[in-house]
Design a protein around this motif. Structure first.
Motif, short mmCIF file in Angstrom:
data_model
loop_
_atom_site.label_atom_id
_atom_site.label_comp_id
_atom_site.label_asym_id
_atom_site.label_seq_id
_atom_site.Cartn_x
_atom_site.Cartn_y
_atom_site.Cartn_z
N UNK A 43 -6.81 -16.57 14.48
CA UNK A 43 -5.58 -17.34 14.73
C UNK A 43 -4.56 -16.54 15.55
N UNK A 44 -4.58 -15.22 15.39
CA UNK A 44 -3.52 -14.44 16.04
C UNK A 44 -4.00 -13.68 17.26
N UNK A 45 -5.29 -13.68 17.55
CA UNK A 45 -5.77 -13.02 18.76
C UNK A 45 -6.59 -14.01 19.56
N UNK A 46 -7.15 -13.54 20.67
CA UNK A 46 -7.94 -14.45 21.51
C UNK A 46 -9.34 -14.66 20.95
N UNK A 47 -9.75 -13.78 20.01
CA UNK A 47 -11.12 -13.88 19.52
C UNK A 47 -11.33 -15.14 18.69
N UNK A 48 -12.48 -15.79 18.92
CA UNK A 48 -12.79 -17.01 18.17
C UNK A 48 -13.28 -16.64 16.78
N UNK A 49 -13.22 -17.66 15.91
CA UNK A 49 -13.54 -17.38 14.52
C UNK A 49 -14.99 -16.95 14.30
N UNK A 50 -15.92 -17.45 15.08
CA UNK A 50 -17.31 -17.06 14.85
C UNK A 50 -17.50 -15.57 15.01
N UNK A 51 -16.87 -15.01 16.04
CA UNK A 51 -17.03 -13.57 16.30
C UNK A 51 -16.34 -12.74 15.22
N UNK A 52 -15.11 -13.11 14.87
CA UNK A 52 -14.39 -12.32 13.88
C UNK A 52 -15.07 -12.43 12.51
N UNK A 53 -15.58 -13.62 12.22
CA UNK A 53 -16.29 -13.81 10.95
C UNK A 53 -17.53 -12.93 10.89
N UNK A 54 -18.29 -12.92 11.99
CA UNK A 54 -19.49 -12.09 12.05
C UNK A 54 -19.14 -10.63 11.81
N UNK A 55 -18.08 -10.16 12.48
CA UNK A 55 -17.68 -8.76 12.35
C UNK A 55 -17.34 -8.44 10.89
N UNK A 56 -16.51 -9.27 10.30
CA UNK A 56 -16.06 -8.98 8.94
C UNK A 56 -17.19 -9.07 7.92
N UNK A 57 -18.05 -10.08 8.08
CA UNK A 57 -19.08 -10.22 7.04
C UNK A 57 -20.14 -9.14 7.15
N UNK A 58 -20.39 -8.68 8.38
CA UNK A 58 -21.38 -7.61 8.52
C UNK A 58 -20.89 -6.31 7.89
N UNK A 59 -19.61 -6.01 8.12
CA UNK A 59 -19.03 -4.83 7.47
C UNK A 59 -19.16 -4.97 5.96
N UNK A 60 -18.81 -6.16 5.49
CA UNK A 60 -18.81 -6.43 4.07
C UNK A 60 -20.22 -6.32 3.48
N UNK A 61 -21.18 -6.90 4.18
CA UNK A 61 -22.57 -6.88 3.70
C UNK A 61 -23.10 -5.46 3.59
N UNK A 62 -22.82 -4.66 4.63
CA UNK A 62 -23.30 -3.29 4.63
C UNK A 62 -22.71 -2.51 3.45
N UNK A 63 -21.42 -2.71 3.23
CA UNK A 63 -20.77 -2.08 2.09
C UNK A 63 -21.45 -2.50 0.78
N UNK A 64 -21.74 -3.79 0.69
CA UNK A 64 -22.34 -4.32 -0.53
C UNK A 64 -23.70 -3.72 -0.81
#
Lengths: 288, 279
Positions: A90-111
């Motif tokens: 919402x606050x940058x030019x990046x679309x939600x699919x890309x930001x979601x992928x980034x966040x969930x991958x970080x999260x998954x690896x941590x998990x």
């Protein structure tokens, strides 16, 4: 017939619990799935399901295989990822699919890292695939609360959620609800995935959300009937899956999701908006 | 100025430090019908977004003096045409300002939606899924939604794109009806003949406002020529626009720092009601 369809649910407490839990789960998760699908966020559900893992893992790390701490952990992780990804888009030019992928991958690896710090691969399998046949009272209460919260929220925000899907810019021009509704909706997604992961596992809980919704799309051209139909398909899949699992000694989670998958495949072919109907109609048409 | 609906004070709107609307001053009278014209990239749509508030000003302000309810028809709608909704659902969204999130739609509301559909010539289209509408029909449905919104300030951004001549005629009649109901209407239009024929007032933009006032004055050949000479491109090395230059002769937040200056244009309109400044 009776022996096959009804007796298992009457005779065994664990089957009743499994049935009650999965039906309640369908009640909340299927309508949420319909909106995920209509917003072209079907895969977001999948990403969110992965994102929940580290939270559940933290709960598991400190309290062992217990439903409440793992659920709360999953909820926190899911909310962080959903809000983070939503905020970036919402606050940058990046679309939600890309930001979601980034966040969930970080999260998954941590998990995965955290689960492997302690516990065996059996535990990991448990978290990933769930055990609908071992739902205790705590878990059932939790699922009930989640489906009630989901339904109430959907009823209250229905008009805004529809408007946000149909014409987000219009909603922004007449009301300040656009952004809050988006986050409330993501919250519902996380809530229902967390509710599902005890029963179906983090990976498959999204199946009960998306498959009935995707199947219902082939039968209806309006949102309200689509949601009702998705819930009914969810109900049917849960019953069929549990029976299948009981009689054929199959794991229950995959059996439920595969039942829903079967309904989906049948719908793509035979639905009123499915392959056959859309092809047949081409051969005869009205004058106006 | 008691009869102003919108007041712009040194309003600058833009993207990434580059202005798209540059130091706009003046006010839109309540009940006026204004055409906004200019070349591609001259800031017409940006101005609309600024008025609605989906784009925040980089400098200056845009104030909705009477807190008028706004209906906005954007150029590029974010409407999802594949969403399973009927025409009546789409048009009923226009009831939002009155009914909000939870208010029930009354029979009166439903009648109003039907009347709006009739007014745009879409009677009998109520139950049609929106993905079966043609581009022009969809545009008319969106006009019907504006009708239902019953707003005091109506902003239409290139509403006549991809619309056939007959429909343009119908829509212009609707716009004139709004004008007759003393609503304030601003319309982005490209067809200057249409503007001359139907719009009493015109704002001519070329990033900087070129002229603003009665249509006949604004659309004089020398103004159009100046508007046409405007350099659409952004220049990364354009000088920064200093605040104290804003009102005098200074230019550009990252303005095209060359051939514009020679015109010595006055792009401030402290109060355009005192007549257009056609440089």
């Amino acid at each position: 017939m009776y022996d096959f369809l009804i007796a298992p649910f009457l005779e065994f407490g664990f089957m009743q619990r499994a049935l009650g839990g999965s039906l309640m789960l369908s009640l909340g998760a299927c309508p949420v799935g319909v909106f995920l699908m209509l917003r072209r966020m079907s895969l977001t559900g999948d990403a969110m399901a992965h994102a929940i893992l580290p939270g559940a893992a933290v709960g598991f790390l400190f309290f062992g295989l217990q439903i409440v701490p793992m659920t709360i952990g999953g909820l926190i992780a899911g909310v962080i990822v959903a809000m983070g990804a939503g905020a970036v888009s919402r606050f940058t030019v990046q679309k939600e699919d890309a930001s979601m992928a980034a966040f969930y991958l970080i999260s998954l690896a941590l998990g995965v890292l955290m689960v492997s710090l302690r516990g065996s691969s059996v535990d990991l399998m448990h978290v990933l695939f769930g055990t609908v046949l071992a739902l205790n009272n705590e878990a059932l209460g939790l699922i009930a609360a989640i489906s009630v919260i989901t339904l109430i929220t959907l009823v209250i925000f229905w008009r805004a959620i529809v408007a946000e899907c149909l014409d987000p810019l219009f909603l922004r021009s007449v009301s300040g609800l656009g952004m809050p509704v988006h986050f409330i909706f993501l919250g519902l997604v996380v809530l229902n995935l967390v509710g599902g992961f005890q029963a179906l596992g983090t990976l498959l809980s999204v199946g009960l959300m998306m498959l009935p919704a995707a199947a219902a799309r082939f039968w209806s051209t309006r949102v309200e009937p689509m949601c009702v139909l998705a819930v009914l398909i969810g109900f049917g899949s849960c019953i069929a899956g549990l029976l299948l699992s009981y009689h054929a000694a199959l794991p229950s989670g995959p059996a439920i999701i595969l039942s829903a998958g079967f309904v989906y495949l049948v719908s793509t072919v035979f639905g009123t908006r499915g392959v056959i109907n859309m092809r047949m109609r081409r051969h005869h048409h009205r004058t106006a | 100025m008691t009869d102003a609906c919108l007041t712009f004070r040194d309003l600058t709107l833009g993207y990434n430090s580059h202005p798209a609307v540059h130091h706009l001053n003046g006010s839109v009278k309540a009940g006026s019908l204004t055409a906004v014209v200019g070349a591609n990239g001259s800031g017409k749509s940006t101005l609309m977004k600024g008025i609605v508030g989906v784009l925040k000003p980089m400098a200056g302000s845009c104030s909705n003096v009477r807190n008028a309810r706004i209906a906005y028809l954007p150029q590029q709608s974010e409407l999802d045409r594949t969403f399973p909704a009927r025409v009546v659902d789409l048009v009923s969204l226009g009831l939002w300002p009155r009914r909000g999130l939870l208010g029930r739609y009354s029979q009166q509301d439903r009648d109003e939606v039907s009347r709006a559909l009739m007014a745009v010539g879409l009677k009998g289209f109520e139950k049609r899924p929106i993905d079966t509408l043609s581009g022009g029909q969809l545009q008319r449905a969106l006009f019907a939604r504006v009708l239902v919104q019953d707003a005091e300030l109506i902003l239409l951004d290139e509403p006549f794109n991809a619309v056939d001549a007959k429909t343009i005629g119908d829509l212009v009649q609707l716009i004139k009806r709004w004008h007759g109901e003393s609503r304030t209407v601003m319309v982005v239009v490209h067809d200057l003949d249409l503007v001359r024929e139907h719009f009493p007032e015109t704002l001519l933009l070329a990033r900087n406002p070129i002229a603003w006032g009665a249509t006949k004055e604004t659309l004089r050949p020398e103004n159009l020529l100046r508007a046409r000479r405007f350099d659409e491109a952004w220049h990364e090395n354009a000088p920064w626009c200093e605040p104290d230059h804003g009102h005098t002769d200074g230019h550009a937040h990252a303005h095209d720092g060359h051939h514009h200056h020679e015109h010595g244009e006055t792009h401030d309109f402290p109060d355009h009601e005192s007549g257009p400044r056609a440089a």
